[in-house]
Design a protein around this motif. Structure first.
Motif, PDB file in Angstrom:
ATOM      1  N   VAL A  23     107.712  51.592  66.977  1.00 44.26           N
ATOM      2  CA  VAL A  23     106.898  51.522  65.761  1.00 44.26           C
ATOM      3  C   VAL A  23     107.017  52.800  64.933  1.00 44.26           C
ATOM      4  CG1 VAL A  23     104.505  51.509  64.950  1.00 44.26           C
ATOM      5  CG2 VAL A  23     105.257  49.790  66.571  1.00 44.26           C
ATOM      6  N   ASP A  24     106.991  53.950  65.590  1.00 47.99           N
ATOM      7  CA  ASP A  24     107.030  55.223  64.871  1.00 47.99           C
ATOM      8  C   ASP A  24     108.446  55.706  64.587  1.00 47.99           C
ATOM      9  OD1 ASP A  24     104.242  55.396  64.832  1.00 47.99           O
ATOM     10  OD2 ASP A  24     104.216  56.280  66.844  1.00 47.99           O
ATOM     11  N   ASP A  32     106.105  49.028  60.173  1.00 47.39           N
ATOM     12  CA  ASP A  32     104.847  48.380  59.790  1.00 47.39           C
ATOM     13  C   ASP A  32     104.827  46.921  60.224  1.00 47.39           C
ATOM     14  OD1 ASP A  32     104.026  50.757  58.668  1.00 47.39           O
ATOM     15  OD2 ASP A  32     104.468  50.136  56.591  1.00 47.39           O
ATOM     16  N   THR A  33     105.962  46.243  60.072  1.00 44.18           N
ATOM     17  CA  THR A  33     106.049  44.836  60.477  1.00 44.18           C
ATOM     18  C   THR A  33     105.875  44.705  61.982  1.00 44.18           C
ATOM     19  OG1 THR A  33     107.519  44.352  58.626  1.00 44.18           O
ATOM     20  CG2 THR A  33     107.517  42.779  60.442  1.00 44.18           C
ATOM     21  N   ASN A  39      99.868  44.144  66.886  1.00 40.35           N
ATOM     22  CA  ASN A  39      98.418  44.024  66.735  1.00 40.35           C
ATOM     23  C   ASN A  39      97.976  42.567  66.741  1.00 40.35           C
ATOM     24  OD1 ASN A  39      98.148  46.788  66.638  1.00 40.35           O
ATOM     25  ND2 ASN A  39      98.170  46.880  64.419  1.00 40.35           N
ATOM     26  N   LEU A  40      98.738  41.707  66.094  1.00 42.42           N
ATOM     27  CA  LEU A  40      98.416  40.281  66.091  1.00 42.42           C
ATOM     28  C   LEU A  40      98.531  39.697  67.492  1.00 42.42           C
ATOM     29  CD1 LEU A  40      97.618  37.792  64.497  1.00 42.42           C
ATOM     30  CD2 LEU A  40     100.044  37.392  64.046  1.00 42.42           C
TER      31      LEU A  40
END
Length: 87
Positions: A23-24, A32-33, A39-40
């Protein structure tokens, strides 16, 4: 039959760890995607399986028992994600 008790290791924890690290390190849009998808998945782990089943229904590739298969896959995803949310 000593091998009868053998089960394959579940790569879900390793994949989860790698995705979190990515992610980073990805470009902003892809990071971001991926973050949104992670998270979803944490909120509703079976959603991806449910949407895949619906996609097959819409495009006409689903078989007659697909709704039950999708429901079972979503439930399994929910159960397998419970330990990951604690990580």
């Amino acid at each position: 039959m000593a091998a009868a008790d053998f089960t394959e290791p579940d790569p879900a924890r390793a994949v989860h760890t790698v995705e979190r690290a990515l992610v980073d390190r990805l470009p902003a849009e892809q990071g971001d995607t991926l973050r949104a998808r992670i998270n979803l998945d944490a909120i509703e782990p079976g959603l991806r399986e449910t949407l895949a089943g619906l996609r097959h229904e819409v495009d006409g590739t689903a078989d007659a028992g697909n709704a039950l298969c999708s429901a079972i896959a979503a439930r399994i995803a929910d159960q397998q994600a419970a330990p990951l949310s604690a990580a």
